[in-house]
Design an enzyme around this catalytic site. Structure first.
Site, PDB file in Angstrom:
ATOM      1  N   LYS A  42     -30.333 -46.450 -63.660  1.00 37.45           N
ATOM      2  CA  LYS A  42     -30.055 -46.847 -62.262  1.00 37.45           C
ATOM      3  C   LYS A  42     -30.813 -45.962 -61.273  1.00 37.45           C
ATOM      4  O   LYS A  42     -31.445 -46.455 -60.348  1.00 37.45           O
ATOM      5  CB  LYS A  42     -28.544 -46.769 -61.966  1.00 37.45           C
ATOM      6  CG  LYS A  42     -27.690 -47.666 -62.822  1.00 37.45           C
ATOM      7  CD  LYS A  42     -26.225 -47.580 -62.447  1.00 37.45           C
ATOM      8  CE  LYS A  42     -25.622 -46.202 -62.611  1.00 37.45           C
ATOM      9  NZ  LYS A  42     -25.606 -45.710 -64.009  1.00 37.45           N
ATOM     10  N   ARG A 100     -32.284 -35.834 -70.395  1.00 43.77           N
ATOM     11  CA  ARG A 100     -32.599 -36.058 -68.973  1.00 43.77           C
ATOM     12  C   ARG A 100     -32.858 -34.749 -68.245  1.00 43.77           C
ATOM     13  O   ARG A 100     -32.084 -33.807 -68.345  1.00 43.77           O
ATOM     14  CB  ARG A 100     -31.419 -36.788 -68.302  1.00 43.77           C
ATOM     15  CG  ARG A 100     -31.552 -36.881 -66.799  1.00 43.77           C
ATOM     16  CD  ARG A 100     -30.735 -37.982 -66.225  1.00 43.77           C
ATOM     17  NE  ARG A 100     -29.312 -37.706 -66.199  1.00 43.77           N
ATOM     18  CZ  ARG A 100     -28.421 -38.546 -65.663  1.00 43.77           C
ATOM     19  NH1 ARG A 100     -28.806 -39.694 -65.156  1.00 43.77           N
ATOM     20  NH2 ARG A 100     -27.152 -38.237 -65.672  1.00 43.77           N
ATOM     21  N   ARG A 139     -18.089 -48.290 -58.078  1.00 44.18           N
ATOM     22  CA  ARG A 139     -17.803 -48.022 -59.480  1.00 44.18           C
ATOM     23  C   ARG A 139     -16.415 -48.524 -59.887  1.00 44.18           C
ATOM     24  O   ARG A 139     -16.019 -48.347 -61.032  1.00 44.18           O
ATOM     25  CB  ARG A 139     -17.856 -46.516 -59.705  1.00 44.18           C
ATOM     26  CG  ARG A 139     -19.002 -46.067 -60.624  1.00 44.18           C
ATOM     27  CD  ARG A 139     -18.942 -44.563 -60.648  1.00 44.18           C
ATOM     28  NE  ARG A 139     -19.676 -43.903 -61.661  1.00 44.18           N
ATOM     29  CZ  ARG A 139     -20.839 -43.287 -61.447  1.00 44.18           C
ATOM     30  NH1 ARG A 139     -21.451 -43.373 -60.299  1.00 44.18           N
ATOM     31  NH2 ARG A 139     -21.377 -42.592 -62.412  1.00 44.18           N
ATOM     32  N   ARG A 178     -28.147 -31.633 -66.178  1.00 44.58           N
ATOM     33  CA  ARG A 178     -26.830 -31.727 -65.547  1.00 44.58           C
ATOM     34  C   ARG A 178     -25.743 -31.235 -66.496  1.00 44.58           C
ATOM     35  O   ARG A 178     -25.776 -31.534 -67.681  1.00 44.58           O
ATOM     36  CB  ARG A 178     -26.553 -33.192 -65.163  1.00 44.58           C
ATOM     37  CG  ARG A 178     -27.080 -33.532 -63.789  1.00 44.58           C
ATOM     38  CD  ARG A 178     -27.041 -34.995 -63.508  1.00 44.58           C
ATOM     39  NE  ARG A 178     -25.735 -35.632 -63.737  1.00 44.58           N
ATOM     40  CZ  ARG A 178     -25.486 -36.892 -63.433  1.00 44.58           C
ATOM     41  NH1 ARG A 178     -26.420 -37.636 -62.883  1.00 44.58           N
ATOM     42  NH2 ARG A 178     -24.292 -37.411 -63.678  1.00 44.58           N
ATOM     43  N   ARG A 223     -17.747 -40.295 -70.218  1.00 40.15           N
ATOM     44  CA  ARG A 223     -18.233 -41.057 -69.050  1.00 40.15           C
ATOM     45  C   ARG A 223     -18.467 -42.519 -69.422  1.00 40.15           C
ATOM     46  O   ARG A 223     -18.232 -43.425 -68.606  1.00 40.15           O
ATOM     47  CB  ARG A 223     -19.519 -40.412 -68.488  1.00 40.15           C
ATOM     48  CG  ARG A 223     -19.208 -39.147 -67.682  1.00 40.15           C
ATOM     49  CD  ARG A 223     -20.412 -38.256 -67.495  1.00 40.15           C
ATOM     50  NE  ARG A 223     -21.505 -38.918 -66.819  1.00 40.15           N
ATOM     51  CZ  ARG A 223     -22.788 -38.589 -66.954  1.00 40.15           C
ATOM     52  NH1 ARG A 223     -23.140 -37.601 -67.760  1.00 40.15           N
ATOM     53  NH2 ARG A 223     -23.713 -39.224 -66.286  1.00 40.15           N
TER      54      ARG A 223
HETATM   55  P1  ADP Z   1     -28.555 -43.523 -64.540  1.00 39.66           P
HETATM   56  O1  ADP Z   1     -28.902 -43.250 -63.102  1.00 39.66           O
HETATM   57  O2  ADP Z   1     -28.214 -44.957 -64.798  1.00 39.66           O
HETATM   58  O3  ADP Z   1     -27.530 -42.585 -65.087  1.00 39.66           O
HETATM   59  P2  ADP Z   1     -31.240 -42.435 -65.053  1.00 39.66           P
HETATM   60  O4  ADP Z   1     -32.128 -43.230 -64.170  1.00 39.66           O
HETATM   61  O5  ADP Z   1     -30.923 -41.050 -64.630  1.00 39.66           O
HETATM   62  O6  ADP Z   1     -29.886 -43.263 -65.393  1.00 39.66           O
HETATM   63  O7  ADP Z   1     -31.933 -42.409 -66.502  1.00 39.66           O
HETATM   64  C1  ADP Z   1     -31.337 -41.681 -67.601  1.00 39.66           C
HETATM   65  C2  ADP Z   1     -32.446 -41.039 -68.441  1.00 39.66           C
HETATM   66  O8  ADP Z   1     -33.165 -42.066 -69.140  1.00 39.66           O
HETATM   67  C3  ADP Z   1     -33.488 -40.264 -67.641  1.00 39.66           C
HETATM   68  O9  ADP Z   1     -33.870 -39.133 -68.386  1.00 39.66           O
HETATM   69  C4  ADP Z   1     -34.652 -41.249 -67.487  1.00 39.66           C
HETATM   70  O10 ADP Z   1     -35.912 -40.597 -67.398  1.00 39.66           O
HETATM   71  C5  ADP Z   1     -34.555 -42.062 -68.789  1.00 39.66           C
HETATM   72  N1  ADP Z   1     -34.930 -43.480 -68.626  1.00 39.66           N
HETATM   73  C6  ADP Z   1     -34.657 -44.292 -67.571  1.00 39.66           C
HETATM   74  N2  ADP Z   1     -35.130 -45.539 -67.783  1.00 39.66           N
HETATM   75  C7  ADP Z   1     -35.688 -45.518 -69.031  1.00 39.66           C
HETATM   76  C8  ADP Z   1     -36.348 -46.510 -69.832  1.00 39.66           C
HETATM   77  N3  ADP Z   1     -36.512 -47.779 -69.401  1.00 39.66           N
HETATM   78  N4  ADP Z   1     -36.790 -46.130 -71.051  1.00 39.66           N
HETATM   79  C9  ADP Z   1     -36.625 -44.850 -71.493  1.00 39.66           C
HETATM   80  N5  ADP Z   1     -36.018 -43.885 -70.788  1.00 39.66           N
HETATM   81  C10 ADP Z   1     -35.561 -44.200 -69.566  1.00 39.66           C
HETATM   82  P1  AMP Z   2     -23.781 -40.195 -61.389  1.00 39.54           P
HETATM   83  O1  AMP Z   2     -24.788 -39.264 -60.786  1.00 39.54           O
HETATM   84  O2  AMP Z   2     -23.826 -41.565 -60.792  1.00 39.54           O
HETATM   85  O3  AMP Z   2     -23.862 -40.220 -62.889  1.00 39.54           O
HETATM   86  O4  AMP Z   2     -22.355 -39.606 -60.995  1.00 39.54           O
HETATM   87  C1  AMP Z   2     -21.946 -38.321 -61.421  1.00 39.54           C
HETATM   88  C2  AMP Z   2     -20.437 -38.143 -61.213  1.00 39.54           C
HETATM   89  O5  AMP Z   2     -20.126 -38.231 -59.807  1.00 39.54           O
HETATM   90  C3  AMP Z   2     -19.554 -39.209 -61.867  1.00 39.54           C
HETATM   91  O6  AMP Z   2     -19.292 -38.929 -63.228  1.00 39.54           O
HETATM   92  C4  AMP Z   2     -18.310 -39.132 -60.988  1.00 39.54           C
HETATM   93  O7  AMP Z   2     -17.526 -37.991 -61.300  1.00 39.54           O
HETATM   94  C5  AMP Z   2     -18.893 -38.902 -59.601  1.00 39.54           C
HETATM   95  N1  AMP Z   2     -19.183 -40.199 -58.924  1.00 39.54           N
HETATM   96  C6  AMP Z   2     -20.400 -40.678 -58.567  1.00 39.54           C
HETATM   97  N2  AMP Z   2     -20.285 -41.864 -57.959  1.00 39.54           N
HETATM   98  C7  AMP Z   2     -18.959 -42.163 -57.932  1.00 39.54           C
HETATM   99  C8  AMP Z   2     -18.181 -43.258 -57.452  1.00 39.54           C
HETATM  100  N3  AMP Z   2     -18.776 -44.321 -56.880  1.00 39.54           N
HETATM  101  N4  AMP Z   2     -16.841 -43.212 -57.586  1.00 39.54           N
HETATM  102  C9  AMP Z   2     -16.247 -42.162 -58.156  1.00 39.54           C
HETATM  103  N5  AMP Z   2     -16.906 -41.102 -58.657  1.00 39.54           N
HETATM  104  C10 AMP Z   2     -18.256 -41.081 -58.543  1.00 39.54           C
END
Ligand code: ADP
Ligand code: AMP
Length: 217
Positions: free
Chosen positions: A16, A130, A91, A162, A173
């Site tokens: 995302k 990541r 969410r 993270r 999660r």
């Molecule tokens: P989200 O925001 O949904 O938690 P991220 O955008 O942070 O996901 O992506 C999670 C991890 O996967 C990151 O390390 C990113 O570089 C990697 N990633 C994202 N899209 C792809 C893809 N299409 N193929 C392989 N790795 C990906």
């Molecule tokens: P994310 O960066 O989207 O993976 O979010 C990291 C953490 O932030 C989550 O595991 C939640 O603890 C909190 N968080 C982010 N967005 C929301 C949301 N829309 N509602 C509740 N908690 C959130």
């Protein structure tokens, strides 16, 4: 032009943030990530950050009222006037309803909801590799490596992992996502807004599929 709001939906690690950043650049919209906003508050040691930390460390959701108030404040800033790519919000169904009420105030609505689908085993692998940048760019040690290890390609800042990307927290999660966020799939499907995207493809292919869904939406 009427403001355009796009909601990125998908489990943790689906891509995302990666796609929201690209989409926002391509469409000249702001990228609003509630996770980034909470992390910024945490870094600045604000009361909101301290409250959110208790939930984030455990992989739980921050309560709806707190999250919605933060988004409302973010939307009040002028850079949201043209719309936004929302990442990590809503969410829960209660947050989705709150979003509708907030957008109604701007005479607007959600335009399209790209739902990025990725199986659980791949999610765990993606999150454990990541590497985050404070710029909002996201890297992966294997799938999207920076030019120099642990360094952001554009601004040269230090990348970090993270705390909540540890495998045990990641698994929790994903459970929280399945229980509290997955109901949004049908919620948006019923409204005719859901666009299902195969998130296992390479980053550029996922991006093209999302761009198509925005054009059609
Ligand atoms: P989200 O925001 O949904 O938690 P991220 O955008 O942070 O996901 O992506 C999670 C991890 O996967 C990151 O390390 C990113 O570089 C990697 N990633 C994202 N899209 C792809 C893809 N299409 N193929 C392989 N790795 C990906
Ligand atoms: P994310 O960066 O989207 O993976 O979010 C990291 C953490 O932030 C989550 O595991 C939640 O603890 C909190 N968080 C982010 N967005 C929301 C949301 N829309 N509602 C509740 N908690 C959130």
């Amino acid at each position: 032009m009427a403001p355009m709001y796009i909601v990125m939906l998908g489990p943790p690690g689906a891509g995302k943030g990666t796609q929201a950043k690209k989409l926002a650049e391509a469409l000249n919209l702001v990228h609003v990530s509630t996770g980034d906003l909470f992390r910024e508050n945490l870094k600045n040691e604000t009361p909101l950050g301290q409250l959110a930390q208790q939930y984030m460390n455990k992989g739980e959701l921050v309560p709806d009222d707190v999250t919605v108030a933060m988004v409302e404040e973010r939307f009040a800033r002028p850079d949201c006037e043209k719309g936004a790519v929302l990442d990590g919000f809503p969410r829960t169904p209660a947050q989705a309803e709150a979003l509708e009420s907030l957008l109604a105030k701007f005479d607007s609505d959600v335009k399209v909801v790209p739902f990025i689908k990725v199986p659980d085993d791949i999610l765990v692998e993606r999150l454990s590799g990541r590497w985050m940048s404070n710029s909002g760019r996201v890297y992966h040690e294997k799938y999207n490596p920076p030019l120099v290890k642990w360094i952001d390609d554009i601004d040269g800042s230090q990348l970090y992992q993270r705390d909540d990307d540890r495998p045990d927290t990641v698994r929790h999660r994903i459970e929280v996502y399945n229980e509290q966020t997955a109901p949004l799939i049908n919620y948006y499907r019923d409204k005719g807004l859901l666009a299902e995207i195969d998130g296992t493809q390479p980053i550029e292919d996922v991006f093209q599929a999302i761009m198509e869904s925005v054009k059609e939406g």
